[in-house]
Design an enzyme around this catalytic site. Sequence first.
Site, mmCIF file in Angstrom:
data_model
loop_
_atom_site.group_PDB
_atom_site.id
_atom_site.type_symbol
_atom_site.label_atom_id
_atom_site.label_comp_id
_atom_site.label_asym_id
_atom_site.label_seq_id
_atom_site.Cartn_x
_atom_site.Cartn_y
_atom_site.Cartn_z
ATOM 1 N N SER A 75 0.714 -1.232 0.272
ATOM 2 C CA SER A 75 -0.100 -0.071 0.037
ATOM 3 C C SER A 75 0.726 1.137 -0.026
ATOM 4 O O SER A 75 1.720 1.335 -0.945
ATOM 5 C CB SER A 75 -0.987 -0.268 1.210
ATOM 6 O OG SER A 75 -2.075 0.880 1.168
ATOM 7 N N ASP A 188 -5.886 -3.924 -2.428
ATOM 8 C CA ASP A 188 -4.606 -3.519 -1.404
ATOM 9 C C ASP A 188 -4.172 -4.738 -0.549
ATOM 10 O O ASP A 188 -4.733 -5.476 -0.367
ATOM 11 C CB ASP A 188 -5.147 -2.438 -0.355
ATOM 12 C CG ASP A 188 -4.109 -1.944 0.532
ATOM 13 O OD1 ASP A 188 -3.626 -2.470 1.214
ATOM 14 O OD2 ASP A 188 -4.243 -0.507 0.696
#
Length: 294
Positions: A75, A188
């Site tokens: 991320s 993610d």
Amino acid sequence: MFISLDYYNAFSFFTVHYSLSLSLSKIWNLPFKNMERKKVGIALSGGAARGFAHLGVLKVLAENDIPIDFVAGTSAGSFAGAAFASGLSIEEIIAMSRKISWFRMTGFSYSPKGLLSNASMGTFIRQHFPHKNLEDFPIPFAAVACDLETGKEVILKETGDAADAVRASCAIPGVFVPVVSEGRMLIDGGVVSNVPTKAVRKLGAEIVIAVDVLASGATYWGSPSTLLGIFFQSAMMLLRAASKSHHYRADVVIIPEIAHLRPDEISKMDEFIKAGEEAALEKLDEIKALLNET
């Protein structure tokens, strides 16, 4: 005064031998005396704007000549890590980061799969990174994402578009539209591996430095008084617990003290960076000791 040839030769031998010994001694006492040192990898966690703290850590490591041979990020950590691995200096990354805003990095998606799109992030990366493809990065890099269908960790490394790899690693489910890659819908990487210690080990790291920008907690919440507040605080607790489960693969874990800062506070970049610097300095001796081990 007469000096015999044998005496002169003996004196010359002693002088050369002493000088050579002194030179070798100096080399041996350099910070990292092993010529064939262990390979060092850094694993940078997710955490939205808290990812700016990674820059402070990288800054301290660079200033103290700590070698980084491999980089893995999840991320926000994938963005910071990719920038570093692409060849940008810390000063250049910080200058670039001052241009970041939520509006510049996102846009409405008009898709049922997510409220927003992070395609603008990809454009930003292509405009500012010196290399566009992972295979061209000076430092081997991996971005961690999650296959939405199987729930498995996906390590994007070695080849491919760097911008797409980072976008996939940053595609928060429900917020951003998943990034499609090779027929897979990627979201993610924090869902499965918020601290990518496994990924950096797979790259080849023998010594792993992990930076977890969520582990310090969150004091800014206070006591939640609404359903939404309870939901978000509980979700953050689960994510922190999941992050810590990946610490065991690291040799050193750096946790910046940023519990008082929210993950959406981009405007507090300098404060995040300073906290990262302070946390890295506290672990510097431990890192140097690992590098000096035989």
